[in-house]
Design a protein around this motif. Structure first.
Motif, PDB file in Angstrom:
ATOM      1  N   TYR A  86       0.837  -1.191   0.000  1.00  0.00           N
ATOM      2  CA  TYR A  86       0.000   0.000   0.000  1.00  0.00           C
ATOM      3  C   TYR A  86       0.878   1.248   0.000  1.00  0.00           C
ATOM      4  N   PHE A  87       0.648   2.121  -0.956  1.00  0.00           N
ATOM      5  CA  PHE A  87       1.268   3.440  -0.968  1.00  0.00           C
ATOM      6  C   PHE A  87       0.272   4.395  -0.326  1.00  0.00           C
ATOM      7  N   ILE A  88       0.640   4.887   0.851  1.00  0.00           N
ATOM      8  CA  ILE A  88      -0.315   5.657   1.658  1.00  0.00           C
ATOM      9  C   ILE A  88       0.162   7.100   1.812  1.00  0.00           C
ATOM     10  N   GLY A  89      -0.777   8.025   1.603  1.00  0.00           N
ATOM     11  CA  GLY A  89      -0.497   9.424   1.893  1.00  0.00           C
ATOM     12  C   GLY A  89      -0.623   9.670   3.381  1.00  0.00           C
ATOM     13  N   ALA A  90       0.451  10.119   3.998  1.00  0.00           N
ATOM     14  CA  ALA A  90       0.471  10.315   5.448  1.00  0.00           C
ATOM     15  C   ALA A  90      -0.234  11.589   5.879  1.00  0.00           C
ATOM     16  N   GLY A  91      -0.561  12.456   4.905  1.00  0.00           N
ATOM     17  CA  GLY A  91      -1.130  13.751   5.253  1.00  0.00           C
ATOM     18  C   GLY A  91      -0.031  14.780   5.427  1.00  0.00           C
ATOM     19  N   PRO A  92      -0.389  16.019   5.746  1.00  0.00           N
ATOM     20  CA  PRO A  92       0.576  17.123   5.766  1.00  0.00           C
ATOM     21  C   PRO A  92       1.505  17.159   6.970  1.00  0.00           C
ATOM     22  N   GLY A  93       1.157  16.436   8.018  1.00  0.00           N
ATOM     23  CA  GLY A  93       2.027  16.478   9.200  1.00  0.00           C
ATOM     24  C   GLY A  93       1.333  16.000  10.454  1.00  0.00           C
ATOM     25  N   ALA A  94       0.241  16.650  10.833  1.00  0.00           N
ATOM     26  CA  ALA A  94      -0.467  16.273  12.051  1.00  0.00           C
ATOM     27  C   ALA A  94      -0.888  14.804  11.984  1.00  0.00           C
ATOM     28  N   ALA A  95      -0.651  14.076  13.060  1.00  0.00           N
ATOM     29  CA  ALA A  95      -0.901  12.639  13.059  1.00  0.00           C
ATOM     30  C   ALA A  95      -2.370  12.293  12.876  1.00  0.00           C
ATOM     31  N   ASP A  96      -3.267  13.217  13.208  1.00  0.00           N
ATOM     32  CA  ASP A  96      -4.692  12.922  13.062  1.00  0.00           C
ATOM     33  C   ASP A  96      -5.248  13.362  11.706  1.00  0.00           C
ATOM     34  N   LEU A  97      -4.384  13.780  10.795  1.00  0.00           N
ATOM     35  CA  LEU A  97      -4.835  14.153   9.460  1.00  0.00           C
ATOM     36  C   LEU A  97      -4.559  13.073   8.421  1.00  0.00           C
ATOM     37  N   ILE A  98      -4.139  11.899   8.863  1.00  0.00           N
ATOM     38  CA  ILE A  98      -4.092  10.756   7.960  1.00  0.00           C
ATOM     39  C   ILE A  98      -5.528  10.253   7.786  1.00  0.00           C
ATOM     40  N   THR A  99      -5.842   9.626   6.669  1.00  0.00           N
ATOM     41  CA  THR A  99      -7.191   9.101   6.473  1.00  0.00           C
ATOM     42  C   THR A  99      -7.443   7.920   7.411  1.00  0.00           C
ATOM     43  N   VAL A 100      -8.721   7.610   7.632  1.00  0.00           N
ATOM     44  CA  VAL A 100      -9.084   6.452   8.456  1.00  0.00           C
ATOM     45  C   VAL A 100      -8.498   5.184   7.841  1.00  0.00           C
ATOM     46  N   LYS A 101      -8.609   5.061   6.523  1.00  0.00           N
ATOM     47  CA  LYS A 101      -8.080   3.869   5.856  1.00  0.00           C
ATOM     48  C   LYS A 101      -6.567   3.774   6.025  1.00  0.00           C
ATOM     49  N   GLY A 102      -5.888   4.891   5.894  1.00  0.00           N
ATOM     50  CA  GLY A 102      -4.437   4.888   6.059  1.00  0.00           C
ATOM     51  C   GLY A 102      -4.032   4.469   7.455  1.00  0.00           C
TER      52      GLY A 102
ATOM     53  N   VAL B 171       7.757  12.863   6.891  1.00  0.00           N
ATOM     54  CA  VAL B 171       6.607  12.271   7.590  1.00  0.00           C
ATOM     55  C   VAL B 171       6.772  12.430   9.100  1.00  0.00           C
ATOM     56  N   ASN B 172       5.717  12.828   9.758  1.00  0.00           N
ATOM     57  CA  ASN B 172       5.729  12.988  11.209  1.00  0.00           C
ATOM     58  C   ASN B 172       5.906  11.619  11.876  1.00  0.00           C
ATOM     59  N   PRO B 173       6.961  11.412  12.658  1.00  0.00           N
ATOM     60  CA  PRO B 173       7.171  10.106  13.301  1.00  0.00           C
ATOM     61  C   PRO B 173       6.069   9.723  14.283  1.00  0.00           C
ATOM     62  N   GLU B 174       5.233  10.674  14.690  1.00  0.00           N
ATOM     63  CA  GLU B 174       4.102  10.354  15.561  1.00  0.00           C
ATOM     64  C   GLU B 174       3.169   9.340  14.900  1.00  0.00           C
ATOM     65  N   LEU B 175       3.138   9.340  13.575  1.00  0.00           N
ATOM     66  CA  LEU B 175       2.280   8.397  12.854  1.00  0.00           C
ATOM     67  C   LEU B 175       2.712   6.949  13.083  1.00  0.00           C
ATOM     68  N   LEU B 176       3.982   6.747  13.365  1.00  0.00           N
ATOM     69  CA  LEU B 176       4.492   5.389  13.547  1.00  0.00           C
ATOM     70  C   LEU B 176       3.983   4.754  14.838  1.00  0.00           C
ATOM     71  N   LYS B 177       3.416   5.567  15.713  1.00  0.00           N
ATOM     72  CA  LYS B 177       2.840   5.032  16.949  1.00  0.00           C
ATOM     73  C   LYS B 177       1.595   4.197  16.660  1.00  0.00           C
TER      74      LYS B 177
ATOM     75  N   VAL C 204       3.548  -1.291   3.880  1.00  0.00           N
ATOM     76  CA  VAL C 204       3.102   0.095   3.713  1.00  0.00           C
ATOM     77  C   VAL C 204       4.290   0.966   3.334  1.00  0.00           C
ATOM     78  N   ARG C 205       4.113   1.661   2.236  1.00  0.00           N
ATOM     79  CA  ARG C 205       5.082   2.706   1.844  1.00  0.00           C
ATOM     80  C   ARG C 205       4.418   4.026   2.167  1.00  0.00           C
ATOM     81  N   LEU C 206       4.910   4.700   3.201  1.00  0.00           N
ATOM     82  CA  LEU C 206       4.258   5.888   3.749  1.00  0.00           C
ATOM     83  C   LEU C 206       4.901   7.152   3.192  1.00  0.00           C
ATOM     84  N   HIS C 207       4.134   7.842   2.349  1.00  0.00           N
ATOM     85  CA  HIS C 207       4.609   9.068   1.721  1.00  0.00           C
ATOM     86  C   HIS C 207       4.004  10.282   2.419  1.00  0.00           C
ATOM     87  N   THR C 208       4.695  11.409   2.358  1.00  0.00           N
ATOM     88  CA  THR C 208       4.163  12.633   2.928  1.00  0.00           C
ATOM     89  C   THR C 208       3.026  13.168   2.073  1.00  0.00           C
TER      90      THR C 208
END
Length: 261
Positions: free
Chosen positions: A3-19, A36-42, A76-80
């Motif tokens: 999956y190539f996933i858009g991580a969103g612009p930065g804030a960890a809660d701005l990734i999509t639900v599916k992502g 990519v914000n490392p907070e997303l890795l949590k 998962v390939r996590l892109h900004t």
């Protein structure tokens, strides 16, 4: 599956639900560590293997993804932002096809959308701009002929300029050469949606000066155009005298402006 996933612009809660849900299930995550914000890795499970692509080549990324996917792991390939904008995911996909591996692209919130939110602005205003040009300055990586900053500036549309905050003196020159005036409204949006986001409103002629004043030379978007000003026409969509498929026109209704208190 990859999956190539858009991580969103930065804030960890701005990734999509599916992502987010795919991150929680992933066995291998390769993320763009420079952006990519490392907070997303949590969101990842404890046993997930996590790799930072900032130090990797394309070949190394593929060499990590392929055996994991072939072994039945969820990769998962996590892109900004959104992968479709300066994400360089097409070259990865083309290589993966040669291995007959399944993949899917999950869109994300691009930083140009987050920048508009930070500015509390609308890129498309009636009788001001009905088009948004997303582009970048030519640097070590060239841009095609007739797609340079001055070429696009001639349209006087809204411009959102990526990957150019370290070349603002040259950017100013090219914007003016293309037709913008030095006093055209502009803004520098640094790290939109991150905790340390910063918005600097200025003009085309003072972009470099303001970036230097605030120490900004990377991770910022430059926005240019009349959408940053105060003048625009009312949208016809909600005009009582304008008919469309869901509403009849009523010329007796007054065009009342809301009272400002």
């Amino acid at each position: 599956m990859i999956y190539f996933i858009g991580a969103g612009p930065g804030a960890a809660d701005l990734i999509t639900v599916k992502g987010k849900e795919l991150l929680e299930k992933a066995d291998l995550v390769i993320y763009a560590g420079s952006l990519v914000n490392p907070e997303l890795l949590k969101y990842c499970k404890p046993e997930c293997t996590i790799m930072n692509s900032a130090t990797m080549t394309l070949e190394e990324v593929i060499a990590a993804m392929v055996p994991a996917a072939q072994a039945g792991q969820l990769v998962v390939r996590l892109h900004t932002g959104d992968p479709s904008i300066y994400g360089a995911h097409r070259e990865q996909i083309d290589l993966l096809r040669s291995y007959n591996l399944d993949y899917e692209v999950v869109p994300g919130v691009s930083s140009f959308c987050a920048a508009a939110a930070c500015l509390k602005a609308e890129y498309t205003l009636p009788n001001v701009s009905q088009s948004v040009i997303i582009t970048r300055m030519e640097g070590r990586t060239p841009v095609p002929s007739h797609q340079k900053i001055a070429d696009y500036a001639a349209h006087k549309a809204t411009m959102v300029i990526f990957l150019s905050s370290g070349m603002l003196e040259k950017l100013q020159t090219e914007l003016v050469r293309g037709g913008y005036r030095n006093d055209t409204p502009a803004a520098i949006v640094y790290k939109a949606s991150w905790p340390d986001e910063m918005v600097i409103r200025c003009t085309v002629g003072t972009l470099a000066e303001n970036a230097a004043k605030y120490g900004i030379n990377k991770t910022a978007l430059i926005t240019v155009g009349g959408f940053l000003g105060n003048a625009y026409d009312r949208s016809e969509l909600y005009n009582p005298t304008f008919a469309h498929g869901f509403r009849e026109a009523d010329p007796t209704k007054l065009d009342v402006k809301p009272e400002v208190k």
